[in-house]
Design a protein around this motif. Sequence first.
Motif, PDB file in Angstrom:
ATOM      1  N   UNK A 132       0.804  -1.218   0.000  1.00  0.00           N
ATOM      2  CA  UNK A 132       0.000   0.000   0.000  1.00  0.00           C
ATOM      3  C   UNK A 132       0.833   1.263   0.000  1.00  0.00           C
ATOM      4  N   UNK A 133       1.986   1.229  -0.634  1.00  0.00           N
ATOM      5  CA  UNK A 133       2.939   2.337  -0.612  1.00  0.00           C
ATOM      6  C   UNK A 133       2.387   3.559  -1.340  1.00  0.00           C
ATOM      7  N   UNK A 134       2.653   4.734  -0.783  1.00  0.00           N
ATOM      8  CA  UNK A 134       2.225   5.989  -1.397  1.00  0.00           C
ATOM      9  C   UNK A 134       3.328   6.576  -2.266  1.00  0.00           C
ATOM     10  N   UNK A 263      19.636   7.780  -2.541  1.00  0.00           N
ATOM     11  CA  UNK A 263      18.829   8.073  -1.356  1.00  0.00           C
ATOM     12  C   UNK A 263      19.075   9.505  -0.884  1.00  0.00           C
ATOM     13  N   UNK A 264      20.335   9.946  -0.943  1.00  0.00           N
ATOM     14  CA  UNK A 264      20.661  11.321  -0.541  1.00  0.00           C
ATOM     15  C   UNK A 264      19.985  12.323  -1.470  1.00  0.00           C
ATOM     16  N   UNK A 265      19.951  12.034  -2.761  1.00  0.00           N
ATOM     17  CA  UNK A 265      19.286  12.928  -3.717  1.00  0.00           C
ATOM     18  C   UNK A 265      17.787  12.995  -3.447  1.00  0.00           C
ATOM     19  N   UNK A 266      17.197  11.846  -3.141  1.00  0.00           N
ATOM     20  CA  UNK A 266      15.760  11.827  -2.843  1.00  0.00           C
ATOM     21  C   UNK A 266      15.468  12.713  -1.632  1.00  0.00           C
ATOM     22  N   UNK A 271      12.266  16.394   0.797  1.00  0.00           N
ATOM     23  CA  UNK A 271      12.460  16.469   2.240  1.00  0.00           C
ATOM     24  C   UNK A 271      11.173  16.421   3.027  1.00  0.00           C
ATOM     25  N   UNK A 272      10.050  16.751   2.368  1.00  0.00           N
ATOM     26  CA  UNK A 272       8.762  16.775   3.059  1.00  0.00           C
ATOM     27  C   UNK A 272       8.172  15.388   3.275  1.00  0.00           C
ATOM     28  N   UNK A 273       8.710  14.356   2.559  1.00  0.00           N
ATOM     29  CA  UNK A 273       8.205  12.993   2.728  1.00  0.00           C
ATOM     30  C   UNK A 273       8.684  12.468   4.076  1.00  0.00           C
ATOM     31  N   UNK A 274       7.742  12.182   4.968  1.00  0.00           N
ATOM     32  CA  UNK A 274       8.094  11.805   6.343  1.00  0.00           C
ATOM     33  C   UNK A 274       8.904  10.524   6.401  1.00  0.00           C
ATOM     34  N   UNK A 302      17.446   6.424   6.882  1.00  0.00           N
ATOM     35  CA  UNK A 302      16.091   6.652   7.364  1.00  0.00           C
ATOM     36  C   UNK A 302      15.012   6.337   6.351  1.00  0.00           C
ATOM     37  N   UNK A 303      15.262   5.341   5.496  1.00  0.00           N
ATOM     38  CA  UNK A 303      14.285   4.922   4.495  1.00  0.00           C
ATOM     39  C   UNK A 303      13.653   3.594   4.903  1.00  0.00           C
ATOM     40  N   UNK A 304      12.402   3.389   4.516  1.00  0.00           N
ATOM     41  CA  UNK A 304      11.811   2.058   4.580  1.00  0.00           C
ATOM     42  C   UNK A 304      12.388   1.246   3.427  1.00  0.00           C
ATOM     43  N   UNK A 305      12.742  -0.004   3.680  1.00  0.00           N
ATOM     44  CA  UNK A 305      13.206  -0.896   2.634  1.00  0.00           C
ATOM     45  C   UNK A 305      12.104  -1.892   2.343  1.00  0.00           C
ATOM     46  N   UNK A 306      11.623  -1.889   1.114  1.00  0.00           N
ATOM     47  CA  UNK A 306      10.508  -2.752   0.752  1.00  0.00           C
ATOM     48  C   UNK A 306      10.933  -3.703  -0.360  1.00  0.00           C
ATOM     49  N   UNK A 307      10.938  -4.974  -0.037  1.00  0.00           N
ATOM     50  CA  UNK A 307      11.228  -6.026  -1.011  1.00  0.00           C
ATOM     51  C   UNK A 307       9.995  -6.927  -1.061  1.00  0.00           C
TER      52      UNK A 307
END
Length: 364
Positions: A132-134, A263-266, A271-274, A302-307
């Motif tokens: 259910x990723x946004x 990830x750093x570029x994202x 930056x507003x993505x919690x 600080x990212x979610x890792x989704x596989x």
Amino acid sequence: MVRPLRILGIETSCDETAAAVVLRHPDGRGEIVSDVVLSQLEEHSAYGGVVPEIAARAHVEALDTLIEEALLRAKVSLADVDAIAATAGPGLIGGLLVGLMTGKAIARAAGKPLYAVNHLEGHALTARLTDGLSFPYLMLLVSGGHTQLILVRGVGNYERWGTTIDDALGEAFDKTAKLLGLPYPGGPAVEKAALTGNPERFSFPRPLVGEVRLDFSFSGLKTAVRQAATSIAPLTEQDIADICASFQNAVSRTLKDRIGRGLARFREEFGSVAKPALVVAGGVAANQVLRGTLQALCNKHGFDFIAPPLRLCTDNAAMIAWAGLERLAEGLPSDDLATAPRSRWPLDAKAETLVGFGKRGAKA
């Protein structure tokens, strides 16, 4: 009460024949009702790779039965589905013809709309089906034919941040395995051999590490493996294990640098993505060492890792059905029955062509 949307999906882009029925509930949740996959591994293993003609013939022989099985398992008929989704590219043209023509015939006979799906879009949207990723999120696609870092902004809205400038990572795994006399498919064979190997014995190159651009290169790494193997021939089992472990280690360190920069570029741009997320998809995503590297990298940034589950990382029809459902739910137009299959079909049509341009268009 609004009922769920329901789509029959068909996938025949390479050496898996697949059919699935998937639901999209009114609240946006996805549900896989049936998912049938027939592997052609035995047919191709003797050749050390996929033979397009054999793959196409196998699709012809199996697809009708698999579609019937998918409908039976879902306990529905064609009259109960809202649309048909079939892979239209990229992939082996013979297989694409089988699946897309079958999808067209069913859509015409049943009076249903047809969605000609980009196989890569299926991978890109799978995490929305499973988790259910946004939007937006990053996707690393690592397979036999593609290695790309893609920004997924929305349905049909993709921005390629990095791609391979030569070999795909899955191809590098397969060719390394073949060079060392390991069985096909090469990815699992290399990973298994590496378990007993010394990852520090060989110092293999890490192409493009340190560069600001987010592209990948694995041709030089593959060449270094061949040179190392030749220099110590004949190889013992331990030599093979050490080469595999060192190769895998070089790949892991390369991804750590390349994806870390992504990830750093994202973070800079969104930056507003919690809680941002990195999604990994494709057959190489099954490699546990590489998954561990990406998980640690996401934890650090600080990212979610989704596989997604392994069966949904490799080729399957559930992801094709879901991509069609996403387009249907967005109100995007269906495709004309004159739509042709495309052996090459980049997700980001605006991106600069770096490899494989010719009469068939850009590969990546």
